[in-house]
Design a protein around this motif. Structure first.
Motif, short mmCIF file in Angstrom:
data_model
loop_
_atom_site.label_atom_id
_atom_site.label_comp_id
_atom_site.label_asym_id
_atom_site.label_seq_id
_atom_site.Cartn_x
_atom_site.Cartn_y
_atom_site.Cartn_z
N ARG A 158 31.44 38.82 30.99
CA ARG A 158 31.96 39.24 32.29
C ARG A 158 33.35 38.63 32.48
O ARG A 158 33.52 37.42 32.36
CB ARG A 158 31.05 38.80 33.44
CG ARG A 158 31.47 39.36 34.80
CD ARG A 158 30.59 38.82 35.91
NE ARG A 158 30.91 37.43 36.21
CZ ARG A 158 31.19 36.95 37.42
NH1 ARG A 158 31.18 37.75 38.46
NH2 ARG A 158 31.46 35.67 37.61
N LYS A 191 35.43 39.11 37.19
CA LYS A 191 34.40 39.37 38.19
C LYS A 191 33.86 40.80 38.20
O LYS A 191 32.82 41.05 38.81
CB LYS A 191 34.88 39.02 39.61
CG LYS A 191 35.15 37.54 39.82
CD LYS A 191 35.46 37.25 41.27
CE LYS A 191 35.66 35.77 41.48
NZ LYS A 191 35.94 35.43 42.90
N PRO A 201 33.59 43.14 42.98
CA PRO A 201 33.04 42.01 42.22
C PRO A 201 31.54 42.15 41.99
O PRO A 201 30.79 42.59 42.86
CB PRO A 201 33.35 40.80 43.11
CG PRO A 201 33.54 41.37 44.48
CD PRO A 201 34.11 42.74 44.29
N GLN A 244 28.25 39.85 40.30
CA GLN A 244 27.75 38.58 39.78
C GLN A 244 26.41 38.83 39.11
O GLN A 244 25.50 39.42 39.72
CB GLN A 244 27.58 37.57 40.92
CG GLN A 244 26.85 36.29 40.52
CD GLN A 244 27.67 35.44 39.56
OE1 GLN A 244 28.82 35.14 39.82
NE2 GLN A 244 27.07 35.05 38.45
N GLU A 294 24.40 41.10 41.63
CA GLU A 294 24.83 41.22 43.03
C GLU A 294 26.16 41.95 43.05
O GLU A 294 27.13 41.53 42.41
CB GLU A 294 24.98 39.84 43.66
CG GLU A 294 25.34 39.88 45.14
CD GLU A 294 25.52 38.49 45.73
OE1 GLU A 294 24.99 38.24 46.82
OE2 GLU A 294 26.18 37.65 45.08
N TYR A 324 29.00 41.24 46.83
CA TYR A 324 28.50 40.13 47.65
C TYR A 324 27.41 40.52 48.65
O TYR A 324 26.98 39.68 49.44
CB TYR A 324 29.64 39.45 48.42
CG TYR A 324 30.75 38.96 47.54
CD1 TYR A 324 30.55 37.91 46.64
CD2 TYR A 324 32.01 39.54 47.60
CE1 TYR A 324 31.58 37.46 45.83
CE2 TYR A 324 33.06 39.09 46.78
CZ TYR A 324 32.82 38.04 45.91
OH TYR A 324 33.84 37.60 45.10
N ARG A 344 25.97 27.70 43.96
CA ARG A 344 25.52 29.00 43.45
C ARG A 344 25.06 28.93 42.00
O ARG A 344 25.22 29.88 41.21
CB ARG A 344 26.61 30.06 43.60
CG ARG A 344 26.87 30.47 45.04
CD ARG A 344 27.90 31.57 45.13
NE ARG A 344 27.41 32.81 44.53
CZ ARG A 344 26.71 33.73 45.19
NH1 ARG A 344 26.39 33.53 46.46
NH2 ARG A 344 26.33 34.84 44.60
N ASP A 392 32.54 34.81 31.29
CA ASP A 392 31.19 34.28 31.34
C ASP A 392 30.36 35.01 30.29
O ASP A 392 30.60 36.19 30.00
CB ASP A 392 30.57 34.49 32.72
CG ASP A 392 31.33 33.77 33.82
OD1 ASP A 392 31.77 32.63 33.57
OD2 ASP A 392 31.51 34.35 34.90
#
Length: 343
Positions: A30, A33, A60, A62, A74, A77, A168, A323
């Motif tokens: 990733r 984002k 974004p 996650q 997610e 957000y 988080r 990530d």
């Protein structure tokens, strides 16, 4: 073929074979984002861009967890999805509110997730914990909920009575238990490992090696190859030493064994964040992700457990910072089985 790939027995047989033989695995990268890249795990040479099917491409996203071919993500957000990259299907989760009201004085709110599979009930579960902290880290309140894919609903469970350390932080799965690093109180400097059993839905402390009490040792715990994996970094004279330990028998403190120890600069690369990701297919190498290494560029390296040599992984088209998530391709279905979106 359609009948086969939708048959529950075949789906489980296919997944079981992939997990036992360590095949059909890939790395999900990733970047920025919202950009997703797929890298073949057995031959990590090139990247393939993935288009997310949830909406606008630059919102974004996650990743909250990866388990058996399903990603919990997610989006923007405020919305949570389960997504099977292989079948290109996804399911939106019902929204859930925080059940406690905000205190009258100032506070900070942190939300933590973990995603895994309960083999006993044959159910995929997403855990969400919310903590409210006061001005001076005075503890106010916590709330824990579990989403069940089988029932497609959230329910409140026993509150989480520990202070989660890292903002988080995502739970990591080993032995059908989700884990987080915690402290007993916000003021405590001692770090503990807490596990959430997906079957009993109970929290319990998992004991770490005694050297974790040494303040001169920086350590982190993740999961690798189904085991709890602890990385300890310390300075000895002019060298920085990285030790990797695994818990061979889950829940038994005495079963922590040292897997490797290295002072090689090619492994460290000037980075304080060496994260072991996975074993190679034959089990004789460990893949590391080095965050923020020399030149502020992330890197992947293989460490040979026998020869103790380090091999850099050169991937064409990989971004500078990213990530990494380990993903196994599967046919695991979602409640909404209709295909949606395009790659």
């Amino acid at each position: 073929w359609c009948s086969w790939i939708e048959d529950p027995y075949f789906i489980k047989l296919h997944l079981s074979y992939s997990l036992k033989t360590n095949t059909n695995h890939s790395l999900i990268l990733r970047h920025r984002k919202f950009q997703f890249l797929s890298v073949n795990y057995d031959s990590p040479k090139t990247t393939r861009r993935l288009e997310q099917p949830f909406g606008e491409q630059k919102k974004p996203i996650q990743i909250l967890g990866s388990c058996n071919g399903l990603l919990a993500v997610e989006y923007d957000y405020n919305r949570i999805f389960l997504w099977n990259l292989s079948t290109r299907k996804y399911q939106v989760l019902p929204s859930t509110k925080i059940d406690f009201s905000s205190p009258s004085i100032s506070y900070g709110r942190s939300i933590y997730y973990g995603f895994g599979y309960d083999a006993v009930s044959d159910d995929y579960k997403l855990v969400r914990m919310v903590q409210l902290l006061g001005e001076n880290d005075e503890y106010f309140h916590s709330e824990a909920k579990v989403y069940s894919l089988r029932s497609n609903c959230w329910r409140r469970i026993k509150d989480f009575c520990f202070h989660l350390i890292f903002y988080r932080e995502l739970g990591f799965l080993a032995n059908n238990v989700l884990h987080w690093m915690v402290s007993r109180t916000p003021e405590s400097s001692n770090r503990n490992l807490v596990g959430f059993d997906l079957r009993s839905e109970e929290f319990r402390v998992v004991e770490l090696p005694d050297f974790c009490l040494d303040e001169n040792i920086y350590f982190d715990v993740k999961a690798m190859g189904g085991y709890l994996c602890l990385t300890a970094t310390q300075r000895e004279l002019n060298d920085v030493v990285v030790d990797v330990w695994i818990m061979k028998e889950y829940g038994v403190k005495e079963s922590w064994v040292k897997l490797m120890s290295s002072t090689q600069p090619d492994l460290l690369l000037g980075s304080p964040f060496e994260v072991p990701l996975a074993f190679s297919k034959n089990g004789n190498k460990v893949l590391f992700h080095n965050k923020y290494s020399r030149g502020n560029r992330d890197s992947l390296v293989w460490y040979d457990l026998g020869s103790k040599r380090v091999e850099k992984v050169a991937i064409e088209g990989v971004p500078v910072v990213y990530d990494v998530y380990l993903y196994v391709e599967s046919l695991v279905p979602l409640n909404d089985r209709r295909p949606r979106g395009k790659f």
